[in-house]
Write a protein that holds these residues in place. Sequence first.
Motif, PDB file in Angstrom:
ATOM      1  N   ILE A 154      33.605 -25.233 -33.614  1.00  0.00           N
ATOM      2  CA  ILE A 154      33.054 -25.839 -34.827  1.00  0.00           C
ATOM      3  C   ILE A 154      33.147 -27.349 -34.682  1.00  0.00           C
ATOM      4  CG2 ILE A 154      33.318 -26.119 -37.334  1.00  0.00           C
ATOM      5  CD1 ILE A 154      34.616 -23.367 -37.415  1.00  0.00           C
ATOM      6  N   SER A 155      32.106 -28.072 -35.085  1.00  0.00           N
ATOM      7  CA  SER A 155      32.149 -29.532 -34.977  1.00  0.00           C
ATOM      8  C   SER A 155      33.044 -30.113 -36.061  1.00  0.00           C
ATOM      9  CB  SER A 155      30.744 -30.120 -35.097  1.00  0.00           C
ATOM     10  OG  SER A 155      30.296 -30.091 -36.435  1.00  0.00           O
ATOM     11  N   ARG A 156      33.702 -31.224 -35.723  1.00  0.00           N
ATOM     12  CA  ARG A 156      34.585 -31.872 -36.691  1.00  0.00           C
ATOM     13  C   ARG A 156      33.790 -32.416 -37.881  1.00  0.00           C
ATOM     14  NH1 ARG A 156      39.691 -32.728 -36.688  1.00  0.00           N
ATOM     15  NH2 ARG A 156      39.840 -32.062 -34.510  1.00  0.00           N
ATOM     16  N   ASP A 157      32.568 -32.873 -37.634  1.00  0.00           N
ATOM     17  CA  ASP A 157      31.722 -33.372 -38.721  1.00  0.00           C
ATOM     18  C   ASP A 157      31.401 -32.257 -39.715  1.00  0.00           C
ATOM     19  OD1 ASP A 157      31.682 -35.903 -37.710  1.00  0.00           O
ATOM     20  OD2 ASP A 157      29.731 -35.703 -36.720  1.00  0.00           O
ATOM     21  N   ARG A 158      31.172 -31.065 -39.208  1.00  0.00           N
ATOM     22  CA  ARG A 158      30.882 -29.931 -40.107  1.00  0.00           C
ATOM     23  C   ARG A 158      32.107 -29.597 -40.948  1.00  0.00           C
ATOM     24  NH1 ARG A 158      27.495 -25.770 -41.356  1.00  0.00           N
ATOM     25  NH2 ARG A 158      28.301 -23.639 -41.448  1.00  0.00           N
ATOM     26  N   LEU A 159      33.281 -29.649 -40.328  1.00  0.00           N
ATOM     27  CA  LEU A 159      34.516 -29.392 -41.071  1.00  0.00           C
ATOM     28  C   LEU A 159      34.701 -30.435 -42.167  1.00  0.00           C
ATOM     29  CD1 LEU A 159      37.240 -28.033 -41.602  1.00  0.00           C
ATOM     30  CD2 LEU A 159      38.208 -29.426 -39.759  1.00  0.00           C
ATOM     31  N   GLU A 160      34.457 -31.716 -41.856  1.00  0.00           N
ATOM     32  CA  GLU A 160      34.619 -32.776 -42.855  1.00  0.00           C
ATOM     33  C   GLU A 160      33.636 -32.603 -44.014  1.00  0.00           C
ATOM     34  OE1 GLU A 160      36.976 -35.020 -43.145  1.00  0.00           O
ATOM     35  OE2 GLU A 160      37.919 -34.158 -41.355  1.00  0.00           O
ATOM     36  N   ASN A 161      32.414 -32.200 -43.705  1.00  0.00           N
ATOM     37  CA  ASN A 161      31.416 -31.987 -44.749  1.00  0.00           C
ATOM     38  C   ASN A 161      31.817 -30.808 -45.644  1.00  0.00           C
ATOM     39  OD1 ASN A 161      29.024 -33.002 -45.871  1.00  0.00           O
ATOM     40  ND2 ASN A 161      27.767 -31.440 -44.891  1.00  0.00           N
ATOM     41  N   TYR A 162      32.367 -29.774 -45.018  1.00  0.00           N
ATOM     42  CA  TYR A 162      32.858 -28.611 -45.769  1.00  0.00           C
ATOM     43  C   TYR A 162      33.972 -29.028 -46.727  1.00  0.00           C
ATOM     44  CZ  TYR A 162      35.576 -24.318 -46.517  1.00  0.00           C
ATOM     45  OH  TYR A 162      36.291 -23.281 -47.075  1.00  0.00           O
ATOM     46  N   ARG A 163      34.936 -29.789 -46.217  1.00  0.00           N
ATOM     47  CA  ARG A 163      36.043 -30.239 -47.060  1.00  0.00           C
ATOM     48  C   ARG A 163      35.548 -31.090 -48.226  1.00  0.00           C
ATOM     49  NH1 ARG A 163      39.779 -32.517 -42.168  1.00  0.00           N
ATOM     50  NH2 ARG A 163      40.901 -30.604 -41.589  1.00  0.00           N
ATOM     51  N   LYS A 164      34.611 -31.997 -47.926  1.00  0.00           N
ATOM     52  CA  LYS A 164      34.090 -32.891 -48.957  1.00  0.00           C
ATOM     53  C   LYS A 164      33.440 -32.102 -50.082  1.00  0.00           C
ATOM     54  CE  LYS A 164      30.753 -36.622 -49.685  1.00  0.00           C
ATOM     55  NZ  LYS A 164      29.708 -37.467 -49.061  1.00  0.00           N
ATOM     56  N   MET A 165      32.569 -31.149 -49.735  1.00  0.00           N
ATOM     57  CA  MET A 165      31.868 -30.382 -50.768  1.00  0.00           C
ATOM     58  C   MET A 165      32.817 -29.444 -51.505  1.00  0.00           C
ATOM     59  SD  MET A 165      28.052 -29.643 -49.277  1.00  0.00           S
ATOM     60  CE  MET A 165      28.466 -29.191 -47.609  1.00  0.00           C
ATOM     61  N   LYS A 166      33.802 -28.931 -50.801  1.00  0.00           N
ATOM     62  CA  LYS A 166      34.803 -28.070 -51.431  1.00  0.00           C
ATOM     63  C   LYS A 166      35.557 -28.853 -52.509  1.00  0.00           C
ATOM     64  CE  LYS A 166      36.911 -23.932 -50.862  1.00  0.00           C
ATOM     65  NZ  LYS A 166      36.214 -22.623 -50.886  1.00  0.00           N
ATOM     66  N   ARG A 167      35.931 -30.104 -52.196  1.00  0.00           N
ATOM     67  CA  ARG A 167      36.631 -30.945 -53.167  1.00  0.00           C
ATOM     68  C   ARG A 167      35.737 -31.247 -54.363  1.00  0.00           C
ATOM     69  NH1 ARG A 167      38.322 -33.766 -48.461  1.00  0.00           N
ATOM     70  NH2 ARG A 167      36.744 -35.379 -48.862  1.00  0.00           N
ATOM     71  N   GLU A 168      34.482 -31.571 -54.095  1.00  0.00           N
ATOM     72  CA  GLU A 168      33.550 -31.886 -55.170  1.00  0.00           C
ATOM     73  C   GLU A 168      33.396 -30.715 -56.133  1.00  0.00           C
ATOM     74  OE1 GLU A 168      29.735 -33.632 -54.180  1.00  0.00           O
ATOM     75  OE2 GLU A 168      30.597 -34.392 -52.316  1.00  0.00           O
ATOM     76  N   LEU A 169      33.229 -29.523 -55.572  1.00  0.00           N
ATOM     77  CA  LEU A 169      33.000 -28.341 -56.413  1.00  0.00           C
ATOM     78  C   LEU A 169      34.255 -27.957 -57.191  1.00  0.00           C
ATOM     79  CD1 LEU A 169      30.779 -26.312 -53.936  1.00  0.00           C
ATOM     80  CD2 LEU A 169      30.067 -27.214 -56.151  1.00  0.00           C
ATOM     81  N   GLU A 170      35.425 -28.131 -56.571  1.00  0.00           N
ATOM     82  CA  GLU A 170      36.674 -27.850 -57.277  1.00  0.00           C
ATOM     83  C   GLU A 170      36.869 -28.827 -58.431  1.00  0.00           C
ATOM     84  OE1 GLU A 170      39.589 -28.022 -54.217  1.00  0.00           O
ATOM     85  OE2 GLU A 170      39.186 -25.985 -53.478  1.00  0.00           O
ATOM     86  N   TYR A 171      36.565 -30.104 -58.190  1.00  0.00           N
ATOM     87  CA  TYR A 171      36.672 -31.117 -59.241  1.00  0.00           C
ATOM     88  C   TYR A 171      35.689 -30.817 -60.371  1.00  0.00           C
ATOM     89  CZ  TYR A 171      36.596 -35.732 -61.465  1.00  0.00           C
ATOM     90  OH  TYR A 171      36.664 -36.763 -62.359  1.00  0.00           O
ATOM     91  N   LEU A 172      34.458 -30.449 -59.993  1.00  0.00           N
ATOM     92  CA  LEU A 172      33.428 -30.143 -60.979  1.00  0.00           C
ATOM     93  C   LEU A 172      33.813 -28.925 -61.815  1.00  0.00           C
ATOM     94  CD1 LEU A 172      30.608 -30.818 -62.072  1.00  0.00           C
ATOM     95  CD2 LEU A 172      29.650 -29.346 -60.276  1.00  0.00           C
ATOM     96  N   ALA A 173      34.338 -27.889 -61.157  1.00  0.00           N
ATOM     97  CA  ALA A 173      34.751 -26.685 -61.873  1.00  0.00           C
ATOM     98  C   ALA A 173      35.876 -27.000 -62.852  1.00  0.00           C
ATOM     99  CB  ALA A 173      35.199 -25.612 -60.882  1.00  0.00           C
ATOM    100  N   HIS A 174      36.829 -27.838 -62.421  1.00  0.00           N
ATOM    101  CA  HIS A 174      37.956 -28.216 -63.285  1.00  0.00           C
ATOM    102  C   HIS A 174      37.461 -28.984 -64.499  1.00  0.00           C
ATOM    103  CE1 HIS A 174      41.950 -29.451 -64.513  1.00  0.00           C
ATOM    104  NE2 HIS A 174      41.593 -30.724 -64.434  1.00  0.00           N
ATOM    105  N   ARG A 175      36.534 -29.939 -64.271  1.00  0.00           N
ATOM    106  CA  ARG A 175      36.030 -30.744 -65.379  1.00  0.00           C
ATOM    107  C   ARG A 175      35.208 -29.908 -66.353  1.00  0.00           C
ATOM    108  NH1 ARG A 175      31.775 -35.004 -64.144  1.00  0.00           N
ATOM    109  NH2 ARG A 175      30.483 -33.291 -64.853  1.00  0.00           N
ATOM    110  N   GLN A 176      34.380 -28.996 -65.818  1.00  0.00           N
ATOM    111  CA  GLN A 176      33.563 -28.146 -66.691  1.00  0.00           C
ATOM    112  C   GLN A 176      34.449 -27.213 -67.508  1.00  0.00           C
ATOM    113  OE1 GLN A 176      30.591 -26.218 -64.284  1.00  0.00           O
ATOM    114  NE2 GLN A 176      29.318 -28.053 -64.136  1.00  0.00           N
ATOM    115  N   HIS A 177      35.548 -26.749 -66.906  1.00  0.00           N
ATOM    116  CA  HIS A 177      36.487 -25.887 -67.634  1.00  0.00           C
ATOM    117  C   HIS A 177      37.138 -26.665 -68.772  1.00  0.00           C
ATOM    118  CE1 HIS A 177      39.391 -22.710 -68.373  1.00  0.00           C
ATOM    119  NE2 HIS A 177      40.379 -23.604 -68.271  1.00  0.00           N
ATOM    120  N   LYS A 178      37.531 -27.911 -68.488  1.00  0.00           N
ATOM    121  CA  LYS A 178      38.126 -28.748 -69.533  1.00  0.00           C
ATOM    122  C   LYS A 178      37.118 -29.036 -70.634  1.00  0.00           C
ATOM    123  CE  LYS A 178      40.769 -32.207 -68.657  1.00  0.00           C
ATOM    124  NZ  LYS A 178      41.294 -33.490 -68.117  1.00  0.00           N
TER     125      LYS A 178
END
Length: 366
Positions: A318-342
């Motif tokens: 797996i490319s390191r760039d793909r891993l970084e992009n995965y982490r970035k979007m995972k963080r964004e979606l977790e933050y978004l889910a938390h804010r929408q829940h609040k």
Amino acid sequence: MSIEQDKNINDNSFHRLRMGWMPHFQTQLEHFSNDGLIPARVVGVSKNSFRMNDGKSEWLATLAGRLKHDADSLYPVTGDWVLMTNTVISRVLVRKNALSRGASGTHNKQEEQPLKEQVIAANLDTVFIVSGLDRDFNLRRIERYLTLIYNCGLTPAIILTKADLHRDPEYFVNEVETVAFGVPIHLVSASDDTGLAALEPYLSFGRTTTMVGSSGAGKSTLVNRLYGKPIQLTGSINTHVGKGKHTTTTRDLIMMPQGGMVIDNPGIREIAFWEVNKGVEAAFPEFERLGLECRFKNCNHTHEPGCRVLQAVDEGEISRDRLENYRKMKRELEYLAHRQHKSADRVEKERWKEVALKIKALKTRK
């Protein structure tokens, strides 16, 4: 019922089917069969009016006043099915699906996540991710589009335009295959009809496709090629920066000669998420698969010992760039889910506060 009446009903049914009508909408229509409401599809939206089409004719319509002020009512977008009273939209039928994103203007900063949803198009069968094989080509952006589309529960297909710019365009197909597992990938050229025949099934009778991609990716040129003549404005590419002009400024549903429909979209600069679903898991299936082999069940694939994903990166699987992009979007979606829940909790508290005030007011009157 007379033969003529029966013929009119059959004609109406055919034209609706041609526009993408299906049982999902017919069931809703039956609840209003005695109200004299006429179904039609939104094929264009401007500031104060909507272009409507029932498969036989097109006209301009306005929105009923109560829908403008009712927060619980859907606001019509291109692709919606609505019920009409003359030239007034009285009701928006519940969508089969919708492609939506966070409203633009945040530049993908987590601390500036979008505060409202922007619905791009509704009631779709396929979403074309259009990427030019020039400076527009970017695997990380394709991954982001895939996540956005999967989050909305929609089906993607990837269209690589400007294949004529390269001697070996198949190289790019192989590149995209490494990040778009199981997604159809099509090479097309603006200089001839290369690859267009493979797109015909997406445009068959009653099917609706929309296109997303950067300005200058070739979306409007592709529509013109598929249509058989110029119907959408196209612009030249700035060879210095590799960017195109915003020749498409509105979202229009175009009736195609193949029998289906295409919704052309303006170029998207910011791919901000709004829906929080299993999109990132669907776009990065190997992370979910390898994650089952990690030592810890709650592994974040960052620095944990025994992480199978990090091992795959170290081994070049797996490319390191793909891993970084995965982490970035995972963080964004977790933050978004938390804010929408609040936000949902806040709305619920406000609702009960209002109820309590009403009860208090009633007791005071007694």
